[in-house]
Design a protein around this motif. Sequence first.
Motif, PDB file in Angstrom:
ATOM      1  N   ILE A   1      47.099  55.708  45.588  1.00 25.97           N
ATOM      2  CA  ILE A   1      47.181  54.313  45.119  1.00 25.97           C
ATOM      3  C   ILE A   1      46.900  54.242  43.621  1.00 25.97           C
ATOM      4  N   ILE A   2      45.892  54.996  43.163  1.00 26.46           N
ATOM      5  CA  ILE A   2      45.549  55.017  41.738  1.00 26.46           C
ATOM      6  C   ILE A   2      46.675  55.646  40.930  1.00 26.46           C
ATOM      7  N   ALA A   3      47.264  56.715  41.465  1.00 25.90           N
ATOM      8  CA  ALA A   3      48.363  57.389  40.764  1.00 25.90           C
ATOM      9  C   ALA A   3      49.550  56.456  40.577  1.00 25.90           C
ATOM     10  N   LEU A   4      49.855  55.645  41.580  1.00 26.00           N
ATOM     11  CA  LEU A   4      50.951  54.668  41.460  1.00 26.00           C
ATOM     12  C   LEU A   4      50.713  53.750  40.265  1.00 26.00           C
ATOM     13  N   ALA A   5      49.467  53.272  40.152  1.00 26.86           N
ATOM     14  CA  ALA A   5      49.139  52.364  39.038  1.00 26.86           C
ATOM     15  C   ALA A   5      49.239  53.082  37.693  1.00 26.86           C
ATOM     16  N   LEU A   6      48.724  54.306  37.634  1.00 25.34           N
ATOM     17  CA  LEU A   6      48.758  55.055  36.378  1.00 25.34           C
ATOM     18  C   LEU A   6      50.179  55.391  35.942  1.00 25.34           C
ATOM     19  N   PHE A   7      51.089  55.548  36.908  1.00 25.48           N
ATOM     20  CA  PHE A   7      52.482  55.841  36.588  1.00 25.48           C
ATOM     21  C   PHE A   7      53.343  54.584  36.466  1.00 25.48           C
ATOM     22  N   GLY A   8      52.691  53.438  36.381  1.00 20.02           N
ATOM     23  CA  GLY A   8      53.407  52.208  36.078  1.00 20.02           C
ATOM     24  C   GLY A   8      53.753  51.313  37.240  1.00 20.02           C
ATOM     25  N   VAL A   9      53.465  51.730  38.468  1.00 16.06           N
ATOM     26  CA  VAL A   9      53.739  50.879  39.634  1.00 16.06           C
ATOM     27  C   VAL A   9      52.491  50.029  39.883  1.00 16.06           C
ATOM     28  N   ILE A  10      52.384  48.949  39.141  1.00 12.20           N
ATOM     29  CA  ILE A  10      51.196  48.090  39.193  1.00 12.20           C
ATOM     30  C   ILE A  10      51.431  46.953  40.179  1.00 12.20           C
ATOM     31  N   VAL A  11      50.657  46.930  41.231  1.00 16.43           N
ATOM     32  CA  VAL A  11      50.793  45.885  42.251  1.00 16.43           C
ATOM     33  C   VAL A  11      50.195  44.591  41.712  1.00 16.43           C
ATOM     34  N   PRO A  12      50.966  43.495  41.667  1.00 13.53           N
ATOM     35  CA  PRO A  12      50.430  42.241  41.117  1.00 13.53           C
ATOM     36  C   PRO A  12      49.243  41.729  41.927  1.00 13.53           C
ATOM     37  N   LYS A  13      48.325  41.092  41.232  1.00 14.38           N
ATOM     38  CA  LYS A  13      47.136  40.534  41.874  1.00 14.38           C
ATOM     39  C   LYS A  13      47.419  39.099  42.300  1.00 14.38           C
ATOM     40  N   PRO A  14      47.379  38.805  43.599  1.00 13.60           N
ATOM     41  CA  PRO A  14      47.626  37.425  44.032  1.00 13.60           C
ATOM     42  C   PRO A  14      46.430  36.532  43.743  1.00 13.60           C
ATOM     43  N   SER A  15      46.697  35.242  43.598  1.00 10.85           N
ATOM     44  CA  SER A  15      45.626  34.269  43.397  1.00 10.85           C
ATOM     45  C   SER A  15      45.354  33.537  44.704  1.00 10.85           C
ATOM     46  N   PHE A  16      44.075  33.345  45.012  1.00 13.41           N
ATOM     47  CA  PHE A  16      43.704  32.618  46.225  1.00 13.41           C
ATOM     48  C   PHE A  16      42.897  31.360  45.891  1.00 13.41           C
ATOM     49  N   ASN A  17      42.864  30.972  44.620  1.00 11.63           N
ATOM     50  CA  ASN A  17      42.068  29.825  44.188  1.00 11.63           C
ATOM     51  C   ASN A  17      42.831  28.514  44.384  1.00 11.63           C
ATOM     52  N   TRP A  18      42.199  27.558  45.047  1.00  8.94           N
ATOM     53  CA  TRP A  18      42.807  26.246  45.258  1.00  8.94           C
ATOM     54  C   TRP A  18      41.717  25.200  45.502  1.00  8.94           C
ATOM     55  N   SER A  19      42.027  23.967  45.153  1.00  8.58           N
ATOM     56  CA  SER A  19      41.039  22.893  45.303  1.00  8.58           C
ATOM     57  C   SER A  19      41.509  21.788  46.233  1.00  8.58           C
ATOM     58  N   ASP A  20      42.836  21.618  46.350  1.00 11.88           N
ATOM     59  CA  ASP A  20      43.381  20.596  47.242  1.00 11.88           C
ATOM     60  C   ASP A  20      44.722  21.081  47.777  1.00 11.88           C
ATOM     61  N   SER A  21      45.343  20.258  48.620  1.00 15.28           N
ATOM     62  CA  SER A  21      46.597  20.665  49.260  1.00 15.28           C
ATOM     63  C   SER A  21      47.709  20.919  48.241  1.00 15.28           C
ATOM     64  N   GLU A  22      47.661  20.191  47.133  1.00 19.95           N
ATOM     65  CA  GLU A  22      48.709  20.352  46.118  1.00 19.95           C
ATOM     66  C   GLU A  22      48.610  21.719  45.436  1.00 19.95           C
ATOM     67  N   THR A  23      47.385  22.100  45.014  1.00 18.38           N
ATOM     68  CA  THR A  23      47.227  23.412  44.374  1.00 18.38           C
ATOM     69  C   THR A  23      47.414  24.548  45.381  1.00 18.38           C
ATOM     70  N   LEU A  24      47.068  24.271  46.636  1.00 13.87           N
ATOM     71  CA  LEU A  24      47.300  25.274  47.680  1.00 13.87           C
ATOM     72  C   LEU A  24      48.794  25.561  47.801  1.00 13.87           C
ATOM     73  N   GLN A  25      49.580  24.492  47.796  1.00 11.13           N
ATOM     74  CA  GLN A  25      51.024  24.623  47.947  1.00 11.13           C
ATOM     75  C   GLN A  25      51.670  25.227  46.698  1.00 11.13           C
ATOM     76  N   ASN A  26      51.242  24.748  45.527  1.00 10.31           N
ATOM     77  CA  ASN A  26      51.914  25.139  44.282  1.00 10.31           C
ATOM     78  C   ASN A  26      51.392  26.445  43.666  1.00 10.31           C
ATOM     79  N   THR A  27      50.195  26.874  44.086  1.00 12.78           N
ATOM     80  CA  THR A  27      49.619  28.097  43.518  1.00 12.78           C
ATOM     81  C   THR A  27      49.549  29.221  44.547  1.00 12.78           C
ATOM     82  N   VAL A  28      48.734  29.008  45.558  1.00 11.85           N
ATOM     83  CA  VAL A  28      48.524  30.075  46.550  1.00 11.85           C
ATOM     84  C   VAL A  28      49.796  30.362  47.345  1.00 11.85           C
ATOM     85  N   LEU A  29      50.512  29.302  47.733  1.00 13.29           N
ATOM     86  CA  LEU A  29      51.715  29.466  48.556  1.00 13.29           C
ATOM     87  C   LEU A  29      53.004  29.434  47.743  1.00 13.29           C
ATOM     88  N   SER A  30      52.882  29.588  46.430  1.00 14.91           N
ATOM     89  CA  SER A  30      54.076  29.633  45.594  1.00 14.91           C
ATOM     90  C   SER A  30      54.848  30.924  45.840  1.00 14.91           C
TER      91      SER A  30
END
Length: 417
Positions: free
Chosen positions: A21-50
């Motif tokens: 897994i570390i080698a993948l990152a070092l060779f450029g295959v960087i897995v994006p970090k998802p965001s799980f932060n939300w405060s209401d249904s709108e941010t849940l829909q537009n951020t977490v579930l985008s």
Amino acid sequence: MASKTFELSEDWVVVILGLAIIALALFGVIVPKPSFNWSDSETLQNTVLSQKNLIAMGAQFVVVYAAAILGAILLKKNLKALLIVFPTVYLLTLFALVLAGNAVIKDYNLEAVIFSLAIGLIISNCFKLPTWFKEALSTELYVKVGLVLLGTTVIFGDILKAGSLGLIQALLVVVSVWYFAYWVCRKLKIDKEMSLMLSSAVSICGVSAAIATSGAIKGDTKKLSYVISLVLITAIPMMIFMPYIAQWLNLSQEVTGAWLGGSIDTTGAVVASGSLVGEEALKISTIVKFSQNVLLGIAAFFISIYWTYSKSVDDETKKEKPTLKLIWERFPKFVVGFVFVSLLFSFVVSPETNDQIKDSLKSLQGLWFALAFTSIGLETNFKDLFKQDNKKPLYAFIVAQTFNIVVTLIIALALFN
């Protein structure tokens, strides 16, 4: 004469998976970090579930699923069961991560692991899971892969930045509290396995220390979940009341920060309590807590050596002299992977490269831990956590935590007053 079949142990498989897994990152295959932060249904829909965030979650799933499949193949486990069980565990874990990302939940500093554990416990205690499902859960493997990835965050340069006073306090607190907690556990006739996990959790950094110790000694997951429950339950009142006690004692922000950072077991709770006091308290508490976190790898290494040696002179083999070969055979090899990764990121990987990949690897590390806690919950009966014979560890934890609070205050006054 038939040739002996070569088989990899789980620890070596863990090292292979973690380094891959570390080698993948070092060779450029960087897995994006998802965001799980939300405060209401709108941010849940537009951020977490985008769409973008769902793609990031999917990319993480592909990596951990592929690693789990490779691990099952190398360990010659039931692959058909894993193909069904792992996605189920992942979806439950994803639900826990989304819950923990809510702004209200974050205000209370309730970490994702407690939701992962709770969801697993609810399911396992409300429904009878088939044996093949439970057998496909690879809790230890998930924990150990996360620990190998944890090595990417233990950087020698960061240790120096933590500050000399923070490191001195961390060392004094960890050593004194660990030995006192272990002594109390043994006086109460608590088994060595539980004693080691509980002592590390109280003295070093709570959940992470309990996980690292459990991995180092191949501990019982039920005992681990019990210790984690104690850590998470006690962190909340400490986070709330200790800043007010510090104010009542008329402590300076520096002393208060050092006290909070050294006493409270979870990093999130330390940050929250430090914020209640002030900017300087927050800074000092973070430095001290980070200093203790740095000692996690060192502590896990020595605990591994102690456990391996003590197991080599147990009742079954007490007449056999513990040779270096015997100790190496019983030594948890994933610790080698952790140390190697820490050295790699301290002295070989450039700071620029580390900045590019650290968020991705830290997110994957957290995901592996969350998967492990979901698995622990799914294979644990809730009543086993709080049955009669578990009261002694509870008493030991309370006594050790009280000692921790008092000793850390004395050391903080001596160093930061």
